[in-house]
Motif scaffolding. Structure first.
Motif, PDB file in Angstrom:
ATOM      1  N   UNK A   1      14.745   6.561   4.577  1.00  0.00           N
ATOM      2  CA  UNK A   1      15.360   7.818   5.511  1.00  0.00           C
ATOM      3  C   UNK A   1      15.440   8.880   4.583  1.00  0.00           C
ATOM      4  N   UNK A   2      15.116  10.313   4.976  1.00  0.00           N
ATOM      5  CA  UNK A   2      15.179  11.292   4.092  1.00  0.00           C
ATOM      6  C   UNK A   2      16.700  12.078   4.167  1.00  0.00           C
ATOM      7  N   UNK A   3      17.405  11.688   5.452  1.00  0.00           N
ATOM      8  CA  UNK A   3      18.557  12.243   5.669  1.00  0.00           C
ATOM      9  C   UNK A   3      19.585  11.138   5.759  1.00  0.00           C
ATOM     10  N   UNK A   4      20.940  11.238   5.450  1.00  0.00           N
ATOM     11  CA  UNK A   4      21.910  10.311   5.432  1.00  0.00           C
ATOM     12  C   UNK A   4      22.326  10.093   7.058  1.00  0.00           C
ATOM     13  N   UNK A   5      22.275  11.226   7.872  1.00  0.00           N
ATOM     14  CA  UNK A   5      22.990  11.400   8.906  1.00  0.00           C
ATOM     15  C   UNK A   5      21.940  11.198  10.195  1.00  0.00           C
ATOM     16  N   UNK A   6      20.625  11.060   9.869  1.00  0.00           N
ATOM     17  CA  UNK A   6      19.784  10.828  11.067  1.00  0.00           C
ATOM     18  C   UNK A   6      18.757   9.709  10.672  1.00  0.00           C
ATOM     19  N   UNK A   7      17.952   9.358  11.665  1.00  0.00           N
ATOM     20  CA  UNK A   7      16.922   8.498  11.540  1.00  0.00           C
ATOM     21  C   UNK A   7      15.504   8.894  11.642  1.00  0.00           C
ATOM     22  N   UNK A   8      15.452   9.987  12.242  1.00  0.00           N
ATOM     23  CA  UNK A   8      14.079  10.413  12.792  1.00  0.00           C
ATOM     24  C   UNK A   8      13.156  10.697  11.400  1.00  0.00           C
ATOM     25  N   UNK A   9      13.411  11.650  10.359  1.00  0.00           N
ATOM     26  CA  UNK A   9      12.768  11.786   9.309  1.00  0.00           C
ATOM     27  C   UNK A   9      12.743  10.341   8.324  1.00  0.00           C
ATOM     28  N   UNK A  10      11.507   9.852   8.677  1.00  0.00           N
ATOM     29  CA  UNK A  10      11.742   8.489   7.825  1.00  0.00           C
ATOM     30  C   UNK A  10      10.321   8.176   7.466  1.00  0.00           C
ATOM     31  N   UNK A  11      10.096   7.417   6.310  1.00  0.00           N
ATOM     32  CA  UNK A  11       8.773   7.040   5.906  1.00  0.00           C
ATOM     33  C   UNK A  11       8.655   5.502   5.703  1.00  0.00           C
ATOM     34  N   UNK A  12       7.717   5.042   6.408  1.00  0.00           N
ATOM     35  CA  UNK A  12       7.613   3.486   6.602  1.00  0.00           C
ATOM     36  C   UNK A  12       6.447   3.009   5.621  1.00  0.00           C
ATOM     37  N   UNK A  13       6.988   2.125   4.778  1.00  0.00           N
ATOM     38  CA  UNK A  13       6.045   1.282   3.830  1.00  0.00           C
ATOM     39  C   UNK A  13       5.779  -0.117   4.295  1.00  0.00           C
ATOM     40  N   UNK A  14       4.362  -0.483   3.966  1.00  0.00           N
ATOM     41  CA  UNK A  14       4.222  -1.707   4.090  1.00  0.00           C
ATOM     42  C   UNK A  14       3.225  -2.496   3.005  1.00  0.00           C
ATOM     43  N   UNK A  15       3.570  -3.703   2.653  1.00  0.00           N
ATOM     44  CA  UNK A  15       3.131  -4.155   1.532  1.00  0.00           C
ATOM     45  C   UNK A  15       2.624  -5.742   1.742  1.00  0.00           C
ATOM     46  N   UNK A  16       1.604  -5.853   1.390  1.00  0.00           N
ATOM     47  CA  UNK A  16       0.988  -7.574   1.358  1.00  0.00           C
ATOM     48  C   UNK A  16       2.006  -8.206   0.427  1.00  0.00           C
ATOM     49  N   UNK A  17       2.636  -9.435   1.097  1.00  0.00           N
ATOM     50  CA  UNK A  17       3.689 -10.122   0.464  1.00  0.00           C
ATOM     51  C   UNK A  17       3.423 -10.880  -0.529  1.00  0.00           C
ATOM     52  N   UNK A  18       2.040 -11.164  -0.925  1.00  0.00           N
ATOM     53  CA  UNK A  18       1.443 -11.787  -2.067  1.00  0.00           C
ATOM     54  C   UNK A  18       0.827 -10.745  -3.166  1.00  0.00           C
ATOM     55  N   UNK A  19       0.016  -9.791  -2.583  1.00  0.00           N
ATOM     56  CA  UNK A  19      -0.803  -9.003  -3.627  1.00  0.00           C
ATOM     57  C   UNK A  19       0.046  -7.614  -3.986  1.00  0.00           C
ATOM     58  N   UNK A  20       0.879  -7.394  -2.892  1.00  0.00           N
ATOM     59  CA  UNK A  20       1.372  -6.121  -2.877  1.00  0.00           C
ATOM     60  C   UNK A  20       0.472  -5.031  -2.519  1.00  0.00           C
ATOM     61  N   UNK A  21      -0.355  -5.157  -2.089  1.00  0.00           N
ATOM     62  CA  UNK A  21      -1.337  -4.288  -1.514  1.00  0.00           C
ATOM     63  C   UNK A  21      -0.771  -3.295  -0.618  1.00  0.00           C
ATOM     64  N   UNK A  22      -0.495  -2.038  -0.797  1.00  0.00           N
ATOM     65  CA  UNK A  22       0.086  -1.320   0.449  1.00  0.00           C
ATOM     66  C   UNK A  22      -0.725  -0.863   1.598  1.00  0.00           C
ATOM     67  N   UNK A  23      -0.232  -0.766   2.524  1.00  0.00           N
ATOM     68  CA  UNK A  23      -0.913  -0.768   4.043  1.00  0.00           C
ATOM     69  C   UNK A  23      -0.117   0.729   4.752  1.00  0.00           C
ATOM     70  N   UNK A  24      -0.953   1.076   5.321  1.00  0.00           N
ATOM     71  CA  UNK A  24      -0.728   2.127   6.096  1.00  0.00           C
ATOM     72  C   UNK A  24      -1.091   1.929   7.653  1.00  0.00           C
ATOM     73  N   UNK A  25      -0.060   2.610   8.277  1.00  0.00           N
ATOM     74  CA  UNK A  25      -0.316   2.412  10.098  1.00  0.00           C
ATOM     75  C   UNK A  25       0.030   3.804  10.628  1.00  0.00           C
ATOM     76  N   UNK A  26      -0.432   4.188  11.878  1.00  0.00           N
ATOM     77  CA  UNK A  26      -0.470   5.255  12.340  1.00  0.00           C
ATOM     78  C   UNK A  26       1.248   5.705  12.699  1.00  0.00           C
TER      79      UNK A  26
END
Length: 377
Positions: A301-326
């Motif tokens: 979260x980019x702001x401590x008082x709101x939730x909308x401005x956020x970045x979601x990160x996903x990683x393969x739990x074995x290889x740590x390959x990063x994933x992106x989603x829409x």
């Protein structure tokens, strides 16, 4: 003839406004009064619960594994379901949501993010202590009834409330836009008798609050009805269908290649994220993937008082390959996806900061004390 038809239409509109108001009145009252309290949940909790804050230090936070190890001492044999880091002054928290004897429980262990030291254990759901804000949100969402019963009732009455806003606007609309009618429509006659004053407060103040009341109602309907949220997305996206939120999947076939790592995959993923997010104001992690093919999820979260401005990160739990989603980055998301991310913060007014919360409080208060007058002297 035209005037007579307009008069009949207004009479019909007035009856619709009256009876729909009577039908939804008690529910709107409950939803409004609980909304008044819930707007300031964060501020009240921070003031009343000192264990939610820590002294800011000029050093990095400890990694997730250290926090989880400490928290598990106080919640043995229970699987953690969430881990949050706050801002530099916020305590870290490990959440445990579980069922026992068909009863739901939720416990939180608060920790110092700089040292991993234990601060406080709390049980908001299922414990013996009365949890005020859990009581408030249960009333706001489902009238303290089982969710399968109460939530549709709240949704239907909120939908009726939206109709009331439009029928109320028609009632307010001056028949002629002359000076006298404009004064009656835009100004409260404070020296009038009670019935007239009550009418003016409902009619005039209701008009000024109409747009904001509509926004609060619509953002609430997004949670009440899936079809409503999907329809809103379809309209705001220009005809796109809202996809169900789905996480990427890890490649199980490569699990054996990383089984002997000395540093956990969650820690590695965490280090990768904080190397990219040097100014984060909050973070949520899923500490233990439920399935073998689940991905590691980290939300910043980019702001401590709101939730909308956020970045979601996903990683393969074995290889740590990063994933992106829409829609996984607010700054890169489409208008419709941004609107979805904004929904909660708009609903409680947080999108405009403290002034927005104060505005949402007073709009809820206006909805709470709104009253119709059947006849005028």
């Amino acid at each position: 003839m035209a005037k007579k038809k307009k008069s009949l239409f207004r009479k019909f509109n007035d009856q619709i406004h009256l009876w729909l108001g009577l039908i939804s009145g008690i529910v709107v009252f409950i939803v409004s009064i609980t909304g008044c309290f819930y707007v300031f949940e964060r501020e009240i909790k921070n003031a009343m619960e000192p264990w939610r804050t820590v002294k800011a230090q000029n050093k990095p936070f400890v990694p997730p594994s250290l926090l989880l190890d400490t928290a598990n001492i106080y919640m043995p044999h229970i699987k953690p379901t969430g881990l949050t880091y706050g801002s530099k002054k916020g305590a870290a928290a490990v959440g445990y949501s579980y069922f026992k004897d068909d009863k739901q429980y939720f416990s939180v262990v608060f920790l110092n993010p700089y040292t991993g030291a234990f601060i406080k254990k709390q049980q908001p759901i299922g414990g013996n202590e009365f949890n005020f804000f859990q009581f408030i949100i249960d009333g706001h969402r489902s009238l303290w009834l089982p969710y399968t019963i109460g939530r549709p009732i709240v949704g239907i009455c909120t939908l009726i409330f939206v109709i009331l806003l439009f029928t109320g606007l028609i009632m307010w609309w001056p028949k002629k836009w002359n000076k006298t009618n404009l004064n009656n429509s835009f100004k409260v006659k404070w020296n009038a008798k009670f019935k007239r004053l009550n009418y003016d407060l409902h009619n005039v103040v209701g008009f000024y609050a109409l747009v904001f009341s509509f926004i609060l109602a619509v953002t609430g309907l997004v949670w009440s009805f899936e079809w409503f949220g999907n329809s809103l997305y379809y309209i705001t996206s220009g005809g796109e269908v809202k996809l169900e939120h789905s996480h990427p999947h890890s490649d199980i076939s490569k699990a054996h290649l990383y089984s002997n790592d000395s540093i956990s995959a969650l820690n590695r993923a965490w280090y990768m994220v904080i190397s990219q997010e040097s100014n984060m104001q909050g973070m949520y992690l899923s500490p233990t993937p439920e399935d073998k093919d689940d991905a590691i999820e980290i939300i910043v979260y980019q702001d401590s008082k709101t939730y909308y401005n956020r970045s979601e990160y996903y990683f393969d739990q074995y290889s740590l390959k990063p994933y992106r989603v829409k829609g996984d980055r607010y700054e890169e998301a489409s208008f419709a996806d941004r609107l979805s991310m904004l929904n909660y913060d708009i609903h409680i007014g947080a999108v405009l900061g403290l002034p927005g919360k104060i505005l949402a409080f007073f709009i809820s208060l206006i909805c709470l004390f709104g009253r119709d007058v059947l006849t005028l002297p």
